[in-house]
Design a protein around this motif. Sequence first.
Motif, mmCIF file in Angstrom:
data_model
loop_
_atom_site.group_PDB
_atom_site.id
_atom_site.type_symbol
_atom_site.label_atom_id
_atom_site.label_comp_id
_atom_site.label_asym_id
_atom_site.label_seq_id
_atom_site.Cartn_x
_atom_site.Cartn_y
_atom_site.Cartn_z
ATOM 1 N N VAL A 162 -47.121 16.284 29.242
ATOM 2 C CA VAL A 162 -47.112 16.479 27.797
ATOM 3 C C VAL A 162 -47.817 15.314 27.132
ATOM 4 O O VAL A 162 -48.771 15.493 26.375
ATOM 5 C CB VAL A 162 -45.670 16.620 27.265
ATOM 6 N N LYS A 163 -47.364 14.085 27.402
ATOM 7 C CA LYS A 163 -47.997 12.886 26.852
ATOM 8 C C LYS A 163 -47.898 11.774 27.887
ATOM 9 O O LYS A 163 -46.933 11.702 28.648
ATOM 10 C CB LYS A 163 -47.335 12.427 25.548
ATOM 11 N N ALA A 164 -48.892 10.884 27.876
ATOM 12 C CA ALA A 164 -48.926 9.775 28.826
ATOM 13 C C ALA A 164 -49.043 8.461 28.085
ATOM 14 O O ALA A 164 -49.384 8.423 26.891
ATOM 15 C CB ALA A 164 -50.108 9.951 29.778
ATOM 16 N N ASP A 165 -48.774 7.382 28.764
ATOM 17 C CA ASP A 165 -48.858 6.012 28.221
ATOM 18 C C ASP A 165 -48.013 5.828 26.967
ATOM 19 O O ASP A 165 -48.483 5.370 25.931
ATOM 20 C CB ASP A 165 -50.321 5.633 27.939
ATOM 21 N N LEU A 166 -46.755 6.179 27.076
ATOM 22 C CA LEU A 166 -45.826 6.014 25.968
ATOM 23 C C LEU A 166 -44.866 4.868 26.275
ATOM 24 O O LEU A 166 -44.577 4.568 27.430
ATOM 25 C CB LEU A 166 -45.012 7.295 25.754
ATOM 26 N N ALA A 167 -44.336 4.274 25.210
ATOM 27 C CA ALA A 167 -43.288 3.276 25.370
ATOM 28 C C ALA A 167 -42.010 4.005 25.795
ATOM 29 O O ALA A 167 -41.877 5.225 25.620
ATOM 30 C CB ALA A 167 -43.059 2.522 24.068
ATOM 31 N N LYS A 168 -41.075 3.264 26.341
ATOM 32 C CA LYS A 168 -39.860 3.882 26.867
ATOM 33 C C LYS A 168 -39.086 4.611 25.769
ATOM 34 O O LYS A 168 -38.604 5.728 25.969
ATOM 35 C CB LYS A 168 -38.980 2.820 27.526
ATOM 36 N N GLU A 169 -38.993 4.000 24.595
ATOM 37 C CA GLU A 169 -38.253 4.623 23.495
ATOM 38 C C GLU A 169 -38.908 5.928 23.055
ATOM 39 O O GLU A 169 -38.227 6.941 22.809
ATOM 40 C CB GLU A 169 -38.152 3.672 22.291
ATOM 41 N N GLU A 170 -40.239 5.913 22.941
ATOM 42 C CA GLU A 170 -40.956 7.120 22.527
ATOM 43 C C GLU A 170 -40.786 8.222 23.566
ATOM 44 O O GLU A 170 -40.624 9.399 23.221
ATOM 45 C CB GLU A 170 -42.444 6.818 22.346
ATOM 46 N N ALA A 171 -40.878 7.859 24.838
ATOM 47 C CA ALA A 171 -40.731 8.841 25.909
ATOM 48 C C ALA A 171 -39.339 9.460 25.883
ATOM 49 O O ALA A 171 -39.189 10.681 26.055
ATOM 50 C CB ALA A 171 -40.999 8.183 27.262
ATOM 51 N N GLU A 172 -38.313 8.654 25.636
ATOM 52 C CA GLU A 172 -36.938 9.171 25.565
ATOM 53 C C GLU A 172 -36.771 10.113 24.372
ATOM 54 O O GLU A 172 -36.134 11.174 24.477
ATOM 55 C CB GLU A 172 -35.937 8.016 25.470
ATOM 56 N N LYS A 173 -37.343 9.758 23.223
ATOM 57 C CA LYS A 173 -37.253 10.617 22.035
ATOM 58 C C LYS A 173 -37.944 11.955 22.273
ATOM 59 O O LYS A 173 -37.425 13.017 21.918
ATOM 60 C CB LYS A 173 -37.891 9.933 20.824
ATOM 61 N N LEU A 174 -39.127 11.894 22.891
ATOM 62 C CA LEU A 174 -39.874 13.117 23.179
ATOM 63 C C LEU A 174 -39.102 13.990 24.173
ATOM 64 O O LEU A 174 -39.019 15.211 24.004
ATOM 65 C CB LEU A 174 -41.266 12.770 23.728
ATOM 66 N N LYS A 175 -38.500 13.385 25.157
ATOM 67 C CA LYS A 175 -37.717 14.118 26.141
ATOM 68 C C LYS A 175 -36.533 14.821 25.465
ATOM 69 O O LYS A 175 -36.282 16.005 25.694
ATOM 70 C CB LYS A 175 -37.197 13.173 27.229
ATOM 71 N N ASP A 176 -35.832 14.072 24.597
ATOM 72 C CA ASP A 176 -34.680 14.661 23.909
ATOM 73 C C ASP A 176 -35.082 15.851 23.053
ATOM 74 O O ASP A 176 -34.398 16.885 23.045
ATOM 75 C CB ASP A 176 -33.984 13.604 23.042
ATOM 76 N N SER A 177 -36.190 15.721 22.313
ATOM 77 C CA SER A 177 -36.610 16.819 21.440
ATOM 78 C C SER A 177 -37.033 18.052 22.241
ATOM 79 O O SER A 177 -36.792 19.180 21.816
ATOM 80 C CB SER A 177 -37.747 16.372 20.511
ATOM 81 N N LEU A 178 -37.637 17.849 23.403
ATOM 82 C CA LEU A 178 -38.066 18.997 24.211
ATOM 83 C C LEU A 178 -36.903 19.624 24.991
ATOM 84 O O LEU A 178 -36.870 20.834 25.192
ATOM 85 C CB LEU A 178 -39.187 18.581 25.164
ATOM 86 N N VAL A 179 -35.941 18.805 25.418
ATOM 87 C CA VAL A 179 -34.773 19.339 26.141
ATOM 88 C C VAL A 179 -33.958 20.227 25.199
ATOM 89 O O VAL A 179 -33.385 21.230 25.635
ATOM 90 C CB VAL A 179 -33.948 18.183 26.740
ATOM 91 N N LYS A 180 -33.891 19.864 23.922
ATOM 92 C CA LYS A 180 -33.129 20.664 22.937
ATOM 93 C C LYS A 180 -33.679 22.089 22.825
ATOM 94 O O LYS A 180 -32.924 23.004 22.507
ATOM 95 C CB LYS A 180 -33.166 20.006 21.560
ATOM 96 N N VAL A 181 -34.990 22.267 23.073
ATOM 97 C CA VAL A 181 -35.591 23.602 22.946
ATOM 98 C C VAL A 181 -35.798 24.258 24.294
ATOM 99 O O VAL A 181 -36.600 25.186 24.442
ATOM 100 C CB VAL A 181 -36.915 23.554 22.153
ATOM 101 N N GLY A 182 -35.073 23.808 25.333
ATOM 102 C CA GLY A 182 -35.055 24.496 26.621
ATOM 103 C C GLY A 182 -36.053 23.999 27.657
ATOM 104 O O GLY A 182 -36.294 24.689 28.653
ATOM 105 N N ALA A 183 -36.645 22.856 27.470
ATOM 106 C CA ALA A 183 -37.616 22.342 28.458
ATOM 107 C C ALA A 183 -36.921 21.519 29.525
ATOM 108 O O ALA A 183 -35.885 20.896 29.272
ATOM 109 C CB ALA A 183 -38.677 21.500 27.755
ATOM 110 N N LYS A 184 -37.469 21.536 30.710
ATOM 111 C CA LYS A 184 -37.017 20.644 31.772
ATOM 112 C C LYS A 184 -38.064 19.532 31.870
ATOM 113 O O LYS A 184 -39.215 19.798 32.217
ATOM 114 C CB LYS A 184 -36.885 21.396 33.094
ATOM 115 N N ILE A 185 -37.643 18.319 31.543
ATOM 116 C CA ILE A 185 -38.563 17.203 31.403
ATOM 117 C C ILE A 185 -38.266 16.129 32.463
ATOM 118 O O ILE A 185 -37.122 15.877 32.798
ATOM 119 C CB ILE A 185 -38.446 16.571 29.984
#
Length: 188
Positions: A162-185
């Motif tokens: 989905v996205k690369a070269d992200l900071a840890k906080e950004e990656a965690e936020k993106l993961k949370d938002s995608l998991v809420k809509v049914g994604a396996k991240i």
Amino acid sequence: MINTFRLISRQNPHQFRQFHKCIIRRAESATAAAVTESTSISRPPPSGADKSVDPKIDKIANDISALNLIEVAQLSDLLKKRLNLPDAPVMPIGGFAAGPQVEAPEEEEEQTQKKVQTSFTVKLTGFDDKQKVALIKEIKSLLPDTNLVQAKKFVESAPTIVKADLAKEEAEKLKDSLVKVGAKIEIV
């Protein structure tokens, strides 16, 4: 010497004449050296050379330096056989490179602890079929310049990044938002 003479004599006469002149010059220089030695006038050794060289060693060195290439090769083979010497390894052009230094295991552990991952990649590994539409809409909003058709193809081509070269906080936020809509991240 005779074999060398035969090889050269079979080739063109010009080479034979050159070889013959070389032999005569060597003989003349050897005669001149003998005359010089017999007159007991000694030349001083060149600077940096050993001043006291055994005459036996000096004679051997002079004899070896008078050999041609074929004779040198034969001498080398003979010495290898008699002295049981292995073939000499070929030295690399740049010389030998310094080998890696062996470090203590404690230092290696410290270095691995010091190496902290600073960039993360968010990877879509799968999704819930019931929430596919919501995931497509979320991907469309996250990725700039993406329409619904492209977002649908992106989701269906999982596993994808989905996205690369992200900071840890950004990656965690993106993961949370995608998991809420049914994604396996997976964060790598």
